[in-house]
Design a protein around this motif. Structure first.
Motif, PDB file in Angstrom:
ATOM      1  N   LEU A  79     -22.636  10.355  52.358  1.00 21.48           N
ATOM      2  CA  LEU A  79     -21.333  10.961  52.105  1.00 21.48           C
ATOM      3  C   LEU A  79     -21.464  12.183  51.210  1.00 21.48           C
ATOM      4  O   LEU A  79     -20.783  13.199  51.408  1.00 21.48           O
ATOM      5  CB  LEU A  79     -20.398   9.930  51.469  1.00 21.48           C
ATOM      6  N   GLY A  80     -22.350  12.099  50.247  1.00 20.08           N
ATOM      7  CA  GLY A  80     -22.561  13.232  49.350  1.00 20.08           C
ATOM      8  C   GLY A  80     -23.122  14.442  50.077  1.00 20.08           C
ATOM      9  O   GLY A  80     -22.726  15.576  49.809  1.00 20.08           O
ATOM     10  N   ARG A  98     -15.839  14.450  47.915  1.00 22.09           N
ATOM     11  CA  ARG A  98     -16.479  13.237  48.431  1.00 22.09           C
ATOM     12  C   ARG A  98     -15.444  12.196  48.842  1.00 22.09           C
ATOM     13  O   ARG A  98     -15.618  11.488  49.843  1.00 22.09           O
ATOM     14  CB  ARG A  98     -17.418  12.644  47.382  1.00 22.09           C
ATOM     15  N   ALA A 153     -20.374  15.969  52.080  1.00 20.86           N
ATOM     16  CA  ALA A 153     -19.469  16.701  51.186  1.00 20.86           C
ATOM     17  C   ALA A 153     -20.059  18.067  50.827  1.00 20.86           C
ATOM     18  O   ALA A 153     -19.361  19.084  50.824  1.00 20.86           O
ATOM     19  CB  ALA A 153     -19.212  15.876  49.924  1.00 20.86           C
ATOM     20  N   GLN A 179     -15.131  10.502  52.473  1.00 23.03           N
ATOM     21  CA  GLN A 179     -15.127   9.040  52.651  1.00 23.03           C
ATOM     22  C   GLN A 179     -13.935   8.601  53.498  1.00 23.03           C
ATOM     23  O   GLN A 179     -14.059   7.759  54.390  1.00 23.03           O
ATOM     24  CB  GLN A 179     -15.086   8.355  51.286  1.00 23.03           C
TER      25      GLN A 179
END
Length: 272
Positions: free
Chosen positions: A51-52, A62, A55, A66
């Motif tokens: 996810l990071g 983030r 992003a 998500q």
């Protein structure tokens, strides 16, 4: 009852602490779709992204990533297995993609009409089907004396402008398979030696323009360009006209075709 998408703030004053509700702006539907597409593209570029990483690639928060990953996962467009960090494209994308048939004729027709408005000569859009060069879209010349073509017409690959443009998109083995002797001599100008044809195609590949000077038909010339693939199809476009007009307009036609190819590349990229 609170407001959706709102936050609570507190301000001190003479009468004590005052609670205020501040409503945050919601992204529009268009923004939400754009963000979701950005996430899909980030995962396509780097399968297994965290996810990071998504992003960072998209410039989104983030928490937004998500939320979008969760929604896309629920629709099968992304896959994120519980307990695993990586995010992958989902099989629903493959299922949807299999139903898409990109119509090169429909996509290129507006640009062809612009070109015809500029040149007003016969324009052929061709592809290769079953090892044959076939006209799939055509716009006729406005002139009284003109070269005649039609959708479905087959062109020999070795002596036409669009045929040579298609050869330029092939590797050597593929091109040689199209040039198995004996090759038909349509006019006194037709080149029937495969090696000479391949040398000619190689010489003009960098410029991107391929010319038929009365090789396919007496008193008719054409110039063509190879185009980016659309839907996996090899595509070429050629302008044909009587030789007398071609001698006067050759540079003009070449410039118009190069502009056309640039417009196609700008609109659709290298291929779609």
């Amino acid at each position: 009852m609170g407001l959706a998408g709102a936050s609570t703030a507190y301000r001190s004053g003479r009468g004590g602490t005052v609670q205020m509700t501040v409503e945050k702006g919601r992204p529009s539907d268009g923004q939400s779709i754009s963000r979701a597409v950005a996430v899909l593209r980030a995962v396509a570029d780097k399968p297994g992204s965290s996810l990071g990483e998504i992003a960072k690639a998209t410039g989104l928060a983030r928490s937004t990533v998500q939320r979008l990953v969760g929604a896309l996962n629920a629709e099968g467009l992304l896959v994120k297995t519980f307990g695993q960090q990586g995010v992958y494209l989902g099989m629903e994308l493959a299922r949807l993609g299999a139903k898409v048939e990109i119509d090169a004729r429909a996509l290129l027709r507006p640009l062809m009409e612009d070109l015809h408005g500029r040149i007003a000569e016969n324009i052929d859009l061709t592809t290769i089907e079953h090892e044959r060069v076939i006209v799939i879209e055509q716009i006729a010349s406005n002139e009284n004396i003109r070269v005649i073509s039609y959708v479905g017409k087959q062109h020999p690959v070795h002596c036409t402008a669009n045929g040579k443009a298609h050869l330029s998109q092939m590797n050597l083995a593929e091109a040689e398979a199209f040039l198995v002797p004996p090759l038909e001599a349509f006019t006194a100008q037709t080149i029937t030696d495969p090696n000479r044809i391949l040398d000619q195609v190689a010489a003009f590949r960098e410029a991107g323009l391929f010319i038929d000077r009365e090789e396919y038909s007496d008193d008719a010339c054409a110039v063509g360009v190879a185009l980016p693939q659309i839907g996996g199809r090899s595509l070429a476009l050629a302008i044909a006209m009587p030789s007398s007009r071609f001698q006067r307009r050759e540079e003009e036609v070449k410039a118009a075709l190069l502009d056309f190819r640039r417009a196609v590349q700008a609109e659709f990229g290298a291929s779609i």
